[in-house]
Scaffold this motif. Structure first.
Motif, PDB file in Angstrom:
ATOM      1  N   ARG A 137       0.844  -1.184   0.000  1.00 34.33           N
ATOM      2  CA  ARG A 137       0.000   0.000   0.000  1.00 34.33           C
ATOM      3  C   ARG A 137       0.886   1.242   0.000  1.00 34.33           C
ATOM      4  O   ARG A 137       2.070   1.167   0.326  1.00 34.33           O
ATOM      5  CB  ARG A 137      -0.914   0.009   1.233  1.00 34.33           C
ATOM      6  CG  ARG A 137      -0.191   0.455   2.499  1.00 34.33           C
ATOM      7  CD  ARG A 137      -1.098   0.402   3.723  1.00 34.33           C
ATOM      8  NE  ARG A 137      -1.279  -0.975   4.150  1.00 34.33           N
ATOM      9  CZ  ARG A 137      -2.444  -1.491   4.530  1.00 34.33           C
ATOM     10  NH1 ARG A 137      -3.520  -0.746   4.517  1.00 34.33           N
ATOM     11  NH2 ARG A 137      -2.524  -2.740   4.919  1.00 34.33           N
ATOM     12  N   VAL A 138       0.293   2.395  -0.312  1.00 35.68           N
ATOM     13  CA  VAL A 138       1.027   3.655  -0.274  1.00 35.68           C
ATOM     14  C   VAL A 138       0.773   4.324   1.071  1.00 35.68           C
ATOM     15  O   VAL A 138      -0.372   4.500   1.486  1.00 35.68           O
ATOM     16  CB  VAL A 138       0.596   4.587  -1.419  1.00 35.68           C
ATOM     17  CG1 VAL A 138       1.313   5.934  -1.303  1.00 35.68           C
ATOM     18  CG2 VAL A 138       0.910   3.947  -2.764  1.00 35.68           C
ATOM     19  N   HIS A 188      -3.784  -3.005  14.318  1.00 30.02           N
ATOM     20  CA  HIS A 188      -3.285  -3.573  13.067  1.00 30.02           C
ATOM     21  C   HIS A 188      -3.747  -2.739  11.886  1.00 30.02           C
ATOM     22  O   HIS A 188      -4.830  -2.144  11.911  1.00 30.02           O
ATOM     23  CB  HIS A 188      -3.804  -4.998  12.879  1.00 30.02           C
ATOM     24  CG  HIS A 188      -3.229  -5.993  13.835  1.00 30.02           C
ATOM     25  ND1 HIS A 188      -3.631  -6.094  15.143  1.00 30.02           N
ATOM     26  CD2 HIS A 188      -2.270  -6.940  13.663  1.00 30.02           C
ATOM     27  CE1 HIS A 188      -2.964  -7.062  15.747  1.00 30.02           C
ATOM     28  NE2 HIS A 188      -2.122  -7.593  14.872  1.00 30.02           N
ATOM     29  N   LEU A 189      -2.933  -2.732  10.825  1.00 29.33           N
ATOM     30  CA  LEU A 189      -3.345  -2.119   9.572  1.00 29.33           C
ATOM     31  C   LEU A 189      -4.304  -3.064   8.867  1.00 29.33           C
ATOM     32  O   LEU A 189      -4.233  -4.272   9.060  1.00 29.33           O
ATOM     33  CB  LEU A 189      -2.130  -1.837   8.679  1.00 29.33           C
ATOM     34  CG  LEU A 189      -1.316  -0.578   8.959  1.00 29.33           C
ATOM     35  CD1 LEU A 189      -0.752  -0.565  10.369  1.00 29.33           C
ATOM     36  CD2 LEU A 189      -0.182  -0.453   7.939  1.00 29.33           C
ATOM     37  N   SER A 190      -5.179  -2.518   8.050  1.00 30.21           N
ATOM     38  CA  SER A 190      -6.120  -3.365   7.325  1.00 30.21           C
ATOM     39  C   SER A 190      -5.370  -4.278   6.367  1.00 30.21           C
ATOM     40  O   SER A 190      -4.301  -3.930   5.853  1.00 30.21           O
ATOM     41  CB  SER A 190      -7.106  -2.495   6.538  1.00 30.21           C
ATOM     42  OG  SER A 190      -6.417  -1.710   5.590  1.00 30.21           O
ATOM     43  N   PRO A 191      -5.903  -5.498   6.101  1.00 25.96           N
ATOM     44  CA  PRO A 191      -5.179  -6.455   5.257  1.00 25.96           C
ATOM     45  C   PRO A 191      -5.219  -6.124   3.773  1.00 25.96           C
ATOM     46  O   PRO A 191      -4.612  -6.808   2.977  1.00 25.96           O
ATOM     47  CB  PRO A 191      -5.904  -7.774   5.538  1.00 25.96           C
ATOM     48  CG  PRO A 191      -7.287  -7.366   5.905  1.00 25.96           C
ATOM     49  CD  PRO A 191      -7.152  -6.070   6.664  1.00 25.96           C
ATOM     50  N   ASN A 192      -5.962  -5.089   3.364  1.00 27.68           N
ATOM     51  CA  ASN A 192      -5.972  -4.735   1.941  1.00 27.68           C
ATOM     52  C   ASN A 192      -4.933  -3.648   1.676  1.00 27.68           C
ATOM     53  O   ASN A 192      -4.123  -3.331   2.541  1.00 27.68           O
ATOM     54  CB  ASN A 192      -7.371  -4.276   1.519  1.00 27.68           C
ATOM     55  CG  ASN A 192      -7.910  -3.179   2.405  1.00 27.68           C
ATOM     56  OD1 ASN A 192      -7.157  -2.312   2.834  1.00 27.68           O
ATOM     57  ND2 ASN A 192      -9.198  -3.218   2.713  1.00 27.68           N
ATOM     58  N   SER A 193      -4.966  -3.066   0.493  1.00 21.22           N
ATOM     59  CA  SER A 193      -3.917  -2.116   0.104  1.00 21.22           C
ATOM     60  C   SER A 193      -4.414  -0.673   0.121  1.00 21.22           C
ATOM     61  O   SER A 193      -3.968   0.149  -0.670  1.00 21.22           O
ATOM     62  CB  SER A 193      -3.382  -2.468  -1.292  1.00 21.22           C
ATOM     63  OG  SER A 193      -4.442  -2.472  -2.236  1.00 21.22           O
ATOM     64  N   PHE A 235       5.699   6.463   0.441  1.00 27.21           N
ATOM     65  CA  PHE A 235       6.477   5.273   0.111  1.00 27.21           C
ATOM     66  C   PHE A 235       5.535   4.080   0.098  1.00 27.21           C
ATOM     67  O   PHE A 235       4.410   4.129   0.589  1.00 27.21           O
ATOM     68  CB  PHE A 235       7.625   5.058   1.102  1.00 27.21           C
ATOM     69  CG  PHE A 235       7.182   4.817   2.524  1.00 27.21           C
ATOM     70  CD1 PHE A 235       7.049   5.869   3.407  1.00 27.21           C
ATOM     71  CD2 PHE A 235       6.895   3.541   2.981  1.00 27.21           C
ATOM     72  CE1 PHE A 235       6.647   5.666   4.721  1.00 27.21           C
ATOM     73  CE2 PHE A 235       6.499   3.324   4.287  1.00 27.21           C
ATOM     74  CZ  PHE A 235       6.361   4.395   5.167  1.00 27.21           C
ATOM     75  N   SER A 236       6.007   2.983  -0.484  1.00 23.17           N
ATOM     76  CA  SER A 236       5.221   1.754  -0.552  1.00 23.17           C
ATOM     77  C   SER A 236       5.567   0.863   0.633  1.00 23.17           C
ATOM     78  O   SER A 236       6.732   0.701   0.985  1.00 23.17           O
ATOM     79  CB  SER A 236       5.513   1.020  -1.874  1.00 23.17           C
ATOM     80  OG  SER A 236       4.773  -0.172  -1.953  1.00 23.17           O
ATOM     81  N   PHE A 237       4.532   0.262   1.247  1.00 19.78           N
ATOM     82  CA  PHE A 237       4.717  -0.528   2.446  1.00 19.78           C
ATOM     83  C   PHE A 237       3.917  -1.819   2.332  1.00 19.78           C
ATOM     84  O   PHE A 237       2.742  -1.801   1.981  1.00 19.78           O
ATOM     85  CB  PHE A 237       4.257   0.286   3.664  1.00 19.78           C
ATOM     86  CG  PHE A 237       4.374  -0.442   4.974  1.00 19.78           C
ATOM     87  CD1 PHE A 237       3.242  -0.846   5.656  1.00 19.78           C
ATOM     88  CD2 PHE A 237       5.630  -0.734   5.518  1.00 19.78           C
ATOM     89  CE1 PHE A 237       3.339  -1.508   6.866  1.00 19.78           C
ATOM     90  CE2 PHE A 237       5.737  -1.393   6.722  1.00 19.78           C
ATOM     91  CZ  PHE A 237       4.588  -1.793   7.398  1.00 19.78           C
ATOM     92  N   LEU A 278       5.514  -0.758  10.539  1.00 21.82           N
ATOM     93  CA  LEU A 278       5.378   0.572   9.949  1.00 21.82           C
ATOM     94  C   LEU A 278       6.249   1.581  10.687  1.00 21.82           C
ATOM     95  O   LEU A 278       6.876   2.454  10.084  1.00 21.82           O
ATOM     96  CB  LEU A 278       3.912   1.008   9.979  1.00 21.82           C
ATOM     97  CG  LEU A 278       3.608   2.400   9.422  1.00 21.82           C
ATOM     98  CD1 LEU A 278       4.080   2.536   7.987  1.00 21.82           C
ATOM     99  CD2 LEU A 278       2.113   2.702   9.524  1.00 21.82           C
ATOM    100  N   LYS A 279       6.324   1.448  12.025  1.00 24.15           N
ATOM    101  CA  LYS A 279       7.155   2.355  12.812  1.00 24.15           C
ATOM    102  C   LYS A 279       8.627   2.238  12.415  1.00 24.15           C
ATOM    103  O   LYS A 279       9.327   3.243  12.234  1.00 24.15           O
ATOM    104  CB  LYS A 279       6.982   2.045  14.300  1.00 24.15           C
ATOM    105  CG  LYS A 279       7.846   2.918  15.207  1.00 24.15           C
ATOM    106  CD  LYS A 279       7.663   2.543  16.674  1.00 24.15           C
ATOM    107  CE  LYS A 279       8.591   3.359  17.566  1.00 24.15           C
ATOM    108  NZ  LYS A 279       8.448   2.988  18.992  1.00 24.15           N
ATOM    109  N   ASN A 280       9.100   0.980  12.268  1.00 20.51           N
ATOM    110  CA  ASN A 280      10.491   0.774  11.865  1.00 20.51           C
ATOM    111  C   ASN A 280      10.772   1.382  10.499  1.00 20.51           C
ATOM    112  O   ASN A 280      11.831   1.988  10.269  1.00 20.51           O
ATOM    113  CB  ASN A 280      10.818  -0.721  11.862  1.00 20.51           C
ATOM    114  CG  ASN A 280      10.803  -1.316  13.262  1.00 20.51           C
ATOM    115  OD1 ASN A 280      10.981  -0.611  14.248  1.00 20.51           O
ATOM    116  ND2 ASN A 280      10.570  -2.621  13.349  1.00 20.51           N
ATOM    117  N   LYS A 281       9.822   1.222   9.580  1.00 23.44           N
ATOM    118  CA  LYS A 281       9.990   1.762   8.231  1.00 23.44           C
ATOM    119  C   LYS A 281      10.022   3.290   8.263  1.00 23.44           C
ATOM    120  O   LYS A 281      10.840   3.930   7.591  1.00 23.44           O
ATOM    121  CB  LYS A 281       8.852   1.271   7.334  1.00 23.44           C
ATOM    122  CG  LYS A 281       8.902   1.793   5.904  1.00 23.44           C
ATOM    123  CD  LYS A 281      10.112   1.299   5.155  1.00 23.44           C
ATOM    124  CE  LYS A 281      10.067   1.723   3.688  1.00 23.44           C
ATOM    125  NZ  LYS A 281      11.284   1.331   2.933  1.00 23.44           N
TER     126      LYS A 281
END
Length: 268
Positions: free
Chosen positions: A188-189, A249-254, A208-210, A218-221
């Motif tokens: 995802r963006v 948690h982030l959603s499982p989609n993009s 950025f793309s994650f 996400l924090k580490n990125k």
């Protein structure tokens, strides 16, 4: 006109099967059979809400209908590549008129872009005028080869507030329940801004793309992207514009996300 609205750049092919070229002197134009060179590529600009276009050469100058005659005493006037000072005027505007699979390019004054043939001094010269003889009527017809397609603006996407992000329920459902909906390989963006003031709502965003779905990932990125340590990731409430921490948690989609990074000194 529809063809030019979709084209970012084009090549124009004359009735003589030659291409309209911006000459290396950055002033004149001509026609030549080699259409593969950069001089044959013209960038298309749409003129406001009109049916007119501008054609910009590889030298950043516009195809221009000048008032200078090609030869004294003759009707045809020179077509040049120019960059008029100040505001662009109608001399650099051309109205495409469809003629079968070809087009005619008409000036604001009713004359047409013409690729001349015959013997010198006419041969390979480009003028604008109105053909007077039936044998030269086709000299104002041009084939259009699209080089680059104009990128279409994507539809606006509504920001996804954090309180709508899908989360893993309490202890009765583990992370394994999300394995049926893996993150797409392209990820995802993530759009992020860094702010030490939670009331600042106009900070420029980076992206950025994650590919992960864990907040810690996400924090580490984000720490890699920003060079900061000990950050806190927040989302902005779409109603009151206040920040609140992202802990789920982030959603499982993009779905795209917009987050705000608070440095350790800016955490409340």
């Amino acid at each position: 006109m529809e063809l030019f609205e979709k084209a970012k750049s084009v090549r124009l092919r004359s009735h003589h099967d030659k291409y309209l070229l911006a000459d290396d002197d950055e002033e004149t134009v001509s026609q030549e059979r080699n259409g593969a060179i950069r001089n044959a590529k013209w960038t298309v600009e749409i003129v406001g809400n009109s049916n007119a276009i501008r054609l910009k050469s590889c030298f950043g100058k516009y195809l221009t209908a000048s008032n200078m005659p090609l030869l004294l005493g003759l009707r045809g006037k020179k077509v040049l590549q120019t960059l008029p000072p100040g505001r662009l005027d109608s001399s650099v505007e051309w109205e495409p008129m469809k003629e079968g699979v070809q087009v005619r390019l008409r000036t604001r004054y009713g004359q047409y872009l013409r690729a001349n043939g015959g013997v010198p001094p006419w041969r390979n010269h480009i003028t604008h005028d109105i053909p007077q003889r039936s044998s030269t009527q086709d000299w104002i017809l041009w084939g259009v080869d699209v080089v680059d397609i104009r990128a279409q603006d994507p539809p606006p996407q509504q920001r996804r507030p954090c309180d709508q992000i899908e989360t893993a329920p309490d202890s009765e459902q583990s992370d394994d329940s999300l394995e049926g909906s893996p993150v797409k390989s392209e990820g995802r963006v993530i759009h992020y801004s860094v702010s030490s003031n939670e009331d600042a709502d106009d900070v420029e965003e980076q992206s950025f793309s994650f590919k992960g779905r864990m907040v810690e990932e996400l924090k580490n990125k984000l720490e890699e992207e920003t060079g900061l340590i000990g950050i806190q990731i927040c989302c902005r409430n779409p109603l009151n514009r206040k920040l609140y921490p992202l802990r789920l948690h982030l959603s499982p989609n993009s779905t795209e996300m917009h987050v705000v990074v608070l440095p350790s000194s800016g955490r409340g």
